[in-house]
Design an enzyme around this catalytic site. Structure first.
Site, mmCIF file in Angstrom:
data_model
loop_
_atom_site.group_PDB
_atom_site.id
_atom_site.type_symbol
_atom_site.label_atom_id
_atom_site.label_comp_id
_atom_site.label_asym_id
_atom_site.label_seq_id
_atom_site.Cartn_x
_atom_site.Cartn_y
_atom_site.Cartn_z
ATOM 1 N N LYS A 187 0.887 -1.174 0.000
ATOM 2 C CA LYS A 187 0.000 0.000 0.000
ATOM 3 C C LYS A 187 0.921 1.219 0.000
ATOM 4 C CE LYS A 187 -1.857 3.113 1.888
ATOM 5 N NZ LYS A 187 -1.608 4.518 1.446
ATOM 6 N N SER A 247 5.100 8.308 9.656
ATOM 7 C CA SER A 247 5.230 9.196 10.815
ATOM 8 C C SER A 247 5.029 8.425 12.125
ATOM 9 C CB SER A 247 4.195 10.308 10.721
ATOM 10 O OG SER A 247 2.909 9.741 10.780
ATOM 11 N N GLU A 268 9.491 2.033 10.913
ATOM 12 C CA GLU A 268 10.565 3.016 10.678
ATOM 13 C C GLU A 268 9.893 4.378 10.690
ATOM 14 O OE1 GLU A 268 13.732 2.416 10.402
ATOM 15 O OE2 GLU A 268 13.654 0.246 10.210
ATOM 16 N N CYS A 302 13.733 11.354 6.345
ATOM 17 C CA CYS A 302 13.665 10.993 7.764
ATOM 18 C C CYS A 302 15.004 11.279 8.433
ATOM 19 C CB CYS A 302 13.284 9.536 7.927
ATOM 20 S SG CYS A 302 14.252 8.444 6.901
ATOM 21 N N GLU A 335 9.316 17.080 14.542
ATOM 22 C CA GLU A 335 9.702 16.855 13.147
ATOM 23 C C GLU A 335 8.886 17.790 12.244
ATOM 24 O OE1 GLU A 335 8.677 13.095 11.210
ATOM 25 O OE2 GLU A 335 10.722 12.980 10.450
#
Ligand code: NAD
Length: 479
Positions: free
Chosen positions: A158, A212, A233, A267, A368
């Site tokens: 996906k 996220s 991750e 990231c 972030e």
């Protein structure tokens, strides 16, 4: 079949690049059923044969590199060199994992009993649900699919809703490589429908997710009822430390590349720069000059330094952090604006942004932002630099610029991240080493390298007794 659709548009121009199904739970059901059926034969294909298919796939990716790179500059927005790097990472990963087809090592060990043989082997798990973000639209699917496939699993992918065209192209190429039908399947659409249906599906025992932190938590909760294997991750808030003895020219290059490359949407982007007070002013003025010289534009133009950010929500979030930083009392040194000159107003372009006088606890130094914004933090010594670098919830990447080997080794030991660079920026991972982070960046797994195999296999320990009599471990060994 889903009847609703969504469009993929270029973040640089707004041009519509394609229309895709908003896959629903019924589509996910069909994809999982197909993958489940294919697993029964794929798991029995010898791993070296599976590796040959991956070798062919890597060769096809090499042939298609220019076309995929160009498409990536349009659909995702990153500049040509970086888009080429994204595809190259997939090529490298696929070759690397293809080689695993002739390794996939387990252990053989002595037995505590006579005439007995012990070994451990890796076995595939079943259908892997792979959910991926848009920022590495070819590389990240390859990090998940190549190890999943070499181990003998089948996959339902996906991909992110912002880069469906790239995902389709990537998956289509498996056919040409000779992958049997049904081994890799794709569903499109949004996280709360297609994504969640995949995570909750009872016949998908492994979920590998990159995205996220917030979504990672939601995925973990949704997978918990069925005790699935969940590999996460997640985000980062990566710091570059620049000590007083650093090569400043080199540090500036590393910071500019890490903070503004991919418009800060990695990231591993350097969204914090922790600078020793004696070089702080010099570093600040050089960084501002470099940021102001960067040219914004579409990724496919040769002289573009900074491409667009991915979509409207992203640019609004990035811009909101400029206000947050100013309200917190940080000094906006450059940038902090949506760029609209010429054709830039057709896309989502944000000027490289640097804040000075940032305190380590400010939101712009803790959260972030995922855009071309970085925060300069002044420190008095090495120990304070390490403390500030570690003083966040994430733990993905870190870097230190110093010529002092003792400090470099202390940093390697004490920085609480999954990846540390010495005299280089925070980005640049190679596929044969573990990739991932500590703390809220993940849940202890690693992507890439041999460690990725642990996500996609179960260990089976096998004991073969050829003594012809019942031997009881822990009992018959006692003399
Ligand atoms: P995101 O979490 O919004 O989306 C990632 C994927 O999850 C998308 O495919 C999305 O459709 C899907 N999703 C959303 N909600 C879901 C749900 N409830 N259930 C299942 N799937 C769902 O992330 P993004 O904006 O696409 O990517 C940016 C984030 O990814 C950043 O935080 C970045 O740091 C992180 N990232 C991490 C790494 C790493 O390796 N650590 C690499 C790249 C990006």
């Amino acid at each position: 079949m889903a009847t609703e659709t969504f469009e993929s548009t270029s973040p640089a121009t707004g041009e519509v690049l394609g229309t895709f199904p908003k896959s629903d739970a019924a589509d996910v059901e069909r994809a999982v059923e197909t993958a489940r059926a294919a697993f029964e034969t794929w798991r029995l294909v010898p791993a070296p044969r599976r590796g040959e298919i991956l070798y062919r796939f890597a060769q096809i990716l090499e042939r298609e590199k220019a076309a995929l790179t160009d498409l990536m500059t349009h659909e995702m927005g990153k500049v040509k060199a970086e888009a080429g790097g994204d595809v190259q990472e997939a090529i490298d990963m696929t070759y690397y994992m293809a080689g695993e087809g002739r390794r996939l090592w387990g252990q053989t060990t002595p037995s505590e009993l006579p005439d007995k043989f012990n070994m451990s082997v890796r076995v595939p798990i079943g259908v892997v649900g792979a959910i991926t973000p848009w920022n590495f639209p070819i590389a990240i699917p390859s990090w998940k699919l190549a190890p999943a496939l070499i181990c003998g699993n089948t996959v339902v992918l996906k991909p992110a809703e912002d880069t469906p065209l790239l995902a389709d192209r990537f998956v289509e190429l498996f056919d040409e490589a000779g992958l049997p039908a049904g081994v890799v399947n794709i569903v499109h659409g949004y996280g709360d429908t297609a994504g969640e249906a995949l995570v909750r599906h009872p016949d998908v025992p492994v979920i590998t997710f990159t995205g996220s932190r917030e979504t990672g938590v939601a995925v973990t909760k949704a997978a918990a009822d069925r005790l699935k294997h969940v590999h996460l991750e997640l985000g980062g808030k990566n710091a570059i430390i620049v000590l007083d003895d650093a090569d400043l020219d080199l540090a500036v290059e590393g910071i500019v590349w890490s903070a503004f490359g991919t418009s800060g949407q990695r990231c591993t982007a350097a969204s914090r720069v922790i600078a020793h007070e004696t070089i702080y002013d010099a570093l600040q003025s050089r960084l501002v000059a470099r940021a102001e010289s960067m040219r914004l534009g579409p990724g496919w133009e040769d002289d573009t330094d900074v491409g667009p950010v991915i979509n409207r929500a992203a640019i609004e979030k990035i811009h909101s952090y400029t206000k947050i930083g100013q309200d917190e009392g940080a000094r906006l040194l450059t940038g902090g604006e949506i760029a609209t000159e010429g054709d830039l107003d057709k896309g989502f372009f944000y000027r490289p942004t640097i804040f000075g006088d940032v305190e380590a606890g400010m939101r712009i130094a803790q959260e972030e932002i995922f855009g071309p914004t970085t925060a300069l933090i002044k420190v008095g010594d090495f120990d304070e630099a390490i403390r500030v670098a570690n003083g966040i919830r994430f733990g993905l990447s870190s870097s230190i610029f110093t010529r002092d080997v003792n400090k470099a080794f202390r940093a390697m030991r004490d920085l609480q991240t999954g990846i540390t660079y010495i005299n280089a920026g925070t980005t640049g991972a190679e596929v044969h080493l573990p990739f991932g982070g500590t703390k809220d960046t993940g849940n202890g797994h690693r992507e890439a390298g041999q460690t990725a195999l642990d996500v996609f296999t179960e260990w089976k320990s096998i004991y073969v007794d050829y003594s012809g009599r019942l031997q009881r471990a822990q009992i018959d060994t006692a003399s």
